[in-house]
Design an enzyme around this catalytic site. Sequence first.
Site, PDB file in Angstrom:
ATOM      1  NE  ARG A 106     -47.379 -97.063 -33.462  1.00  0.00           N
ATOM      2  CZ  ARG A 106     -48.218 -96.491 -34.715  1.00  0.00           C
ATOM      3  NH1 ARG A 106     -49.183 -97.232 -35.179  1.00  0.00           N
ATOM      4  NH2 ARG A 106     -47.684 -95.591 -35.709  1.00  0.00           N
ATOM      5  CG  HIS A 133     -46.924 -90.317 -34.236  1.00  0.00           C
ATOM      6  ND1 HIS A 133     -45.869 -91.431 -34.572  1.00  0.00           N
ATOM      7  CD2 HIS A 133     -48.026 -90.872 -35.282  1.00  0.00           C
ATOM      8  CE1 HIS A 133     -46.090 -92.332 -35.400  1.00  0.00           C
ATOM      9  NE2 HIS A 133     -47.573 -91.734 -36.000  1.00  0.00           N
ATOM     10  CD  GLN A 136     -47.345 -89.117 -39.383  1.00  0.00           C
ATOM     11  OE1 GLN A 136     -47.462 -90.374 -39.250  1.00  0.00           O
ATOM     12  NE2 GLN A 136     -47.399 -88.457 -40.616  1.00  0.00           N
ATOM     13  CG  ASP A 229     -54.611 -88.215 -35.887  1.00  0.00           C
ATOM     14  OD1 ASP A 229     -55.030 -89.286 -36.416  1.00  0.00           O
ATOM     15  OD2 ASP A 229     -54.196 -88.284 -34.585  1.00  0.00           O
ATOM     16  CB  CYS A 270     -50.588 -89.070 -39.173  1.00  0.00           C
ATOM     17  SG  CYS A 270     -52.107 -89.389 -38.114  1.00  0.00           S
ATOM     18  NE  ARG A 315     -44.291 -91.716 -40.105  1.00  0.00           N
ATOM     19  CZ  ARG A 315     -45.000 -92.529 -39.422  1.00  0.00           C
ATOM     20  NH1 ARG A 315     -46.109 -93.049 -39.691  1.00  0.00           N
ATOM     21  NH2 ARG A 315     -44.277 -93.036 -38.267  1.00  0.00           N
TER      22      ARG A 315
HETATM   23  N1  NVA Z   1     -54.060 -90.137 -33.068  1.00  0.00           N
HETATM   24  C1  NVA Z   1     -53.766 -91.370 -33.616  1.00  0.00           C
HETATM   25  C2  NVA Z   1     -52.505 -91.549 -34.683  1.00  0.00           C
HETATM   26  C3  NVA Z   1     -52.506 -92.696 -35.471  1.00  0.00           C
HETATM   27  C4  NVA Z   1     -51.310 -92.787 -36.339  1.00  0.00           C
HETATM   28  C5  NVA Z   1     -53.549 -92.791 -32.829  1.00  0.00           C
HETATM   29  O1  NVA Z   1     -52.972 -92.685 -31.651  1.00  0.00           O
HETATM   30  O2  NVA Z   1     -54.680 -93.595 -33.007  1.00  0.00           O
HETATM   31  N1   CP Z   2     -49.303 -92.558 -39.212  1.00  0.00           N
HETATM   32  C1   CP Z   2     -48.862 -93.859 -38.520  1.00  0.00           C
HETATM   33  O1   CP Z   2     -48.174 -93.836 -37.560  1.00  0.00           O
HETATM   34  O2   CP Z   2     -49.633 -95.122 -39.214  1.00  0.00           O
HETATM   35  P1   CP Z   2     -49.689 -96.504 -38.744  1.00  0.00           P
HETATM   36  O3   CP Z   2     -50.410 -96.302 -37.432  1.00  0.00           O
HETATM   37  O4   CP Z   2     -50.084 -97.170 -39.671  1.00  0.00           O
HETATM   38  O5   CP Z   2     -48.380 -96.864 -38.331  1.00  0.00           O
END
Ligand code: NVA
Ligand code: CP
Length: 335
Positions: A106, A133, A136, A229, A270, A315
């Site tokens: 990540r 993602h 997700q 989101d 998400c 998830r």
């Molecule tokens: N768009 C958000 C998704 C978090 C799961 C981010 O990148 O922070």
């Molecule tokens: N939705 C998601 O990816 O959550 P986290 O950022 O908690 O992993």
Amino acid sequence: MNIKGKSFLTLKDFTPKQIAEFLDLADWLRDCKRKRVRVRGCEGKNIALIFEKTSTRTRCSFEVAAYDLGMGATYLDPKASQIGKKESIQDTARVLGRMFDGIEYRGYGQEIVENLAKYAGVPVWNGLTNEYHPTQMLADLLTIRDYFGRLEGIRLTYMGDARYNTGNSLMIACTKMGLHFTCCAPKKYWPNEELIEICRGYAAESGATLTFTEDVVEGTTGADVISTDVWVSMGEPDEIWAERIHDLLPYQVTIDCINRAADDVIFLHCLPSFHDLNTEIGRTISEKFGINEMEVTDEVFESKYSRVFDEAENRMHTIKAVMYATLSEVPWPLD
Ligand code: NVA
Ligand code: CP
């Protein structure tokens, strides 16, 4: 599906049939877990989890899924490892590839996870980049399929910042799987033209449609699924909040949006979500800008339409499916 040894970097790399098979596999693994049936095939393997951004769901899903499958999991916090600062991604990949059977990443640019996959020699799974993602998306699709019993023909509206990981990936997932995707956002938050063109190609194959609108009434009328989101994603500067609130507040998911949608509409997110003042950021934004809820109102988030916690649970089952499909030594029963 035979994708043993393959990486999972974006849904663009998988056919609709393979994506459906990931969902079937997740469904089966979920059933096994609920019946406390042990699934064989991955015991004794080890996985590494690299998180350059924070996480609750993704990290816990990989760890719980790994333990359920009899695997060891090592969490690598970049602040406490050499990644990026003292050691390149290429070198890290080649080291971890010697020790682990699979690697989750990540972080920031998609090119980083692609590079990791190029050099690791073991499957690499994208746990979120700026652009995509994909794990997700499997959870979202499974949640939709559980509720409606199908994916084809479902009308999904995504509201808010549609040009980042979640919006981009939802457009790919929907157009691959035959859902009608509506992007309801100011034009500057629509996905880039190149990706839209790719998705038009998927839609032509699957029977999906793609709609882009700045009109909230048009975008939400008759929707089966409304999704959103956060307005500011991880890694973006705090200074951007003022502009985002100005641009995206009209695209907040409110009960009016839900009322305009289909009678059996569901709301997905998400997570994490700013829908009340129970977070530090939520309170700071409230003090600074005078709004108490952001991308979704608390009324919608807490309503009977909200399936966000089913989505969060899924998830884990879908991430387990991705690891199982790419690592397992035994073919799974539905193959
Ligand atoms: N768009 C958000 C998704 C978090 C799961 C981010 O990148 O922070
Ligand atoms: N939705 C998601 O990816 O959550 P986290 O950022 O908690 O992993």
